[in-house]
Design a protein around this motif. Structure first.
Motif, PDB file in Angstrom:
ATOM      1  N   VAL A 188       0.859  -1.197   0.000  1.00  0.00           N
ATOM      2  CA  VAL A 188       0.000   0.000   0.000  1.00  0.00           C
ATOM      3  C   VAL A 188       0.888   1.237   0.000  1.00  0.00           C
ATOM      4  O   VAL A 188       1.842   1.319   0.774  1.00  0.00           O
ATOM      5  CB  VAL A 188      -0.955  -0.006   1.218  1.00  0.00           C
ATOM      6  N   LEU A 236      -5.189   3.845   7.888  1.00  0.00           N
ATOM      7  CA  LEU A 236      -4.110   4.675   8.473  1.00  0.00           C
ATOM      8  C   LEU A 236      -4.701   5.776   9.342  1.00  0.00           C
ATOM      9  O   LEU A 236      -4.233   6.020  10.463  1.00  0.00           O
ATOM     10  CB  LEU A 236      -3.236   5.298   7.371  1.00  0.00           C
ATOM     11  N   ASP A 283      -4.451   6.985  -1.970  1.00  0.00           N
ATOM     12  CA  ASP A 283      -3.628   5.808  -1.689  1.00  0.00           C
ATOM     13  C   ASP A 283      -3.996   4.704  -2.675  1.00  0.00           C
ATOM     14  O   ASP A 283      -4.959   4.842  -3.438  1.00  0.00           O
ATOM     15  CB  ASP A 283      -3.795   5.317  -0.235  1.00  0.00           C
ATOM     16  N   PHE A 284      -3.215   3.657  -2.703  1.00  0.00           N
ATOM     17  CA  PHE A 284      -3.535   2.517  -3.571  1.00  0.00           C
ATOM     18  C   PHE A 284      -2.775   1.299  -3.085  1.00  0.00           C
ATOM     19  O   PHE A 284      -1.845   1.401  -2.279  1.00  0.00           O
ATOM     20  CB  PHE A 284      -3.193   2.797  -5.044  1.00  0.00           C
ATOM     21  N   ASP A 302     -11.045  -0.283  -7.630  1.00  0.00           N
ATOM     22  CA  ASP A 302     -11.180  -1.251  -6.540  1.00  0.00           C
ATOM     23  C   ASP A 302      -9.973  -1.197  -5.605  1.00  0.00           C
ATOM     24  O   ASP A 302     -10.076  -1.588  -4.444  1.00  0.00           O
ATOM     25  CB  ASP A 302     -11.254  -2.691  -7.090  1.00  0.00           C
ATOM     26  N   ARG A 305     -17.833   0.233   0.099  1.00  0.00           N
ATOM     27  CA  ARG A 305     -17.518  -0.039   1.513  1.00  0.00           C
ATOM     28  C   ARG A 305     -18.392   0.789   2.437  1.00  0.00           C
ATOM     29  O   ARG A 305     -18.838   0.323   3.474  1.00  0.00           O
ATOM     30  CB  ARG A 305     -16.037   0.295   1.811  1.00  0.00           C
TER      31      ARG A 305
HETATM   32  P1  TMP Z   1      -6.827   0.746   3.882  1.00  0.00           P
HETATM   33  O1  TMP Z   1      -6.816   2.212   4.224  1.00  0.00           O
HETATM   34  O2  TMP Z   1      -8.145   0.092   4.108  1.00  0.00           O
HETATM   35  O3  TMP Z   1      -5.679   0.018   4.544  1.00  0.00           O
HETATM   36  O4  TMP Z   1      -6.574   0.650   2.299  1.00  0.00           O
HETATM   37  C1  TMP Z   1      -5.440   1.223   1.689  1.00  0.00           C
HETATM   38  C2  TMP Z   1      -5.562   1.100   0.178  1.00  0.00           C
HETATM   39  O5  TMP Z   1      -5.486  -0.249  -0.232  1.00  0.00           O
HETATM   40  C3  TMP Z   1      -6.866   1.629  -0.396  1.00  0.00           C
HETATM   41  O6  TMP Z   1      -6.564   2.301  -1.621  1.00  0.00           O
HETATM   42  C4  TMP Z   1      -7.685   0.415  -0.686  1.00  0.00           C
HETATM   43  C5  TMP Z   1      -6.646  -0.640  -0.949  1.00  0.00           C
HETATM   44  N1  TMP Z   1      -7.047  -1.959  -0.464  1.00  0.00           N
HETATM   45  C6  TMP Z   1      -7.148  -3.010  -1.351  1.00  0.00           C
HETATM   46  O7  TMP Z   1      -6.935  -2.850  -2.555  1.00  0.00           O
HETATM   47  N2  TMP Z   1      -7.481  -4.233  -0.860  1.00  0.00           N
HETATM   48  C7  TMP Z   1      -7.718  -4.463   0.451  1.00  0.00           C
HETATM   49  O8  TMP Z   1      -8.019  -5.592   0.835  1.00  0.00           O
HETATM   50  C8  TMP Z   1      -7.621  -3.359   1.363  1.00  0.00           C
HETATM   51  C9  TMP Z   1      -7.897  -3.550   2.829  1.00  0.00           C
HETATM   52  C10 TMP Z   1      -7.286  -2.135   0.854  1.00  0.00           C
END
Ligand code: TMP
Length: 264
Positions: A102, A111, A185-186, A210, A229
């Motif tokens: 990430v 975060l 973010d990604f 996604d 979500r």
């Molecule tokens: P988070 O803030 O939920 O940790 O997610 C950080 C980034 O990662 C956000 O752009 C979404 C992506 N993400 C996924 O692609 N797959 C996942 O299973 C999760 C939890 C986040």
């Protein structure tokens, strides 16, 4: 996880290699290749929340194709070869590194929660985090110490992965900024690509709304999976907007229900 059960009515009988939450991998036409099929399934919170959203797979296939082709063109290696149809792309078979990588530019999501930061705060610099890809454990965050101690990747591979992640972040930040979108973010996944005796780390999986947080610069509207979500609605409209701004879909193109599909 009923929706992970086989339900493909084959037009031509291809061997299914793997089925995940949003994609299926089939055997490719040549050794070392696979076909990556984008489903319409949307999941969140480790698939506790699940819905089929008509047309999502078609949009992600197109958006991910565009991003991966551009990465290939600027010399960031990826598994992508070419798009085959509305829902499928031809990719190189890689050995997936079991990490979700990430990259964050702005505080949001887990975060913001973990550190008590206000959503939308620009971070002092881009931050890279690693999560161990394991649904049973809910993809826990891990450090480089865990990654090397348990042998998920070597120190050299971690360096390569971080260098790739930074290049992807720089490219994507500029790409989205140019179309009025803030890349918050990604997540990327990486894989080991073997070419004879040589191995290199490449970007794998997908990059789409996604797997990114994308906010409209003017309105701060969410143009990504947070619409699902957080039950905001309008996911297809948001993904279509991203596709149109990137120029991968013309103004009056519609995606609903198109292309080869997985059927119940
Ligand atoms: P988070 O803030 O939920 O940790 O997610 C950080 C980034 O990662 C956000 O752009 C979404 C992506 N993400 C996924 O692609 N797959 C996942 O299973 C999760 C939890 C986040």
């Amino acid at each position: 996880m009923d929706f992970l059960k086989p339900r493909y009515t084959p037009m031509n009988r291809r061997r299914r290699i793997y089925e995940g939450k949003a994609k299926v991998l089939y055997e490719g036409p040549e050794p070392g290749t696979l076909i990556q099929h984008f489903k319409d399934d949307a999941t969140a919170f480790n698939a506790k929340k699940h819905e089929v959203i008509d047309g999502k797979g078609v949009l992600n296939n197109r958006i991910s194709e565009f991003i991966f082709q551009n990465l290939n063109d600027i010399g960031v290696p990826t598994h992508f070869i070419r798009r085959m149809n509305m829902r499928e792309q031809l990719i190189r078979e890689v050995e997936i590194v079991p990490l979700e990588v990430v990259v964050r530019n702005v505080a949001a999501g887990s975060l913001a929660t973990r550190l008590g930061l206000e959503e939308g705060t620009q971070l002092p610099r881009s931050i890279i985090e690693f999560y161990y890809k394991n649904d049973q454990l809910n993809d826990p965050m891990v450090s480089e110490e865990h990654i090397t101690a348990f042998g998920w990747a070597t120190p050299q591979e971690i360096d390569d992965i971080m260098a790739l992640a930074i290049r992807v972040n720089d490219f994507l930040s500029g790409l989205f900024l140019g179309v009025g979108i803030r890349l918050v973010d990604f997540k990327i996944e990486t894989g080991r690509l073997w070419e004879g005796d040589m191995m290199r780390i490449v970007v794998a999986d997908e990059i789409s709304p996604d797997s990114c947080r994308l906010w409209d610069i003017k309105s701060s509207d969410k143009l990504d999976k947070d619409r699902f979500r957080k039950d905001l609605g309008g996911l297809i409209e948001a993904y279509t907007e991203v596709a149109k701004r990137l120029g991968v879909m013309s103004e009056n193109e519609k995606v609903q229900g198109g292309g080869p599909r997985l059927v119940q």
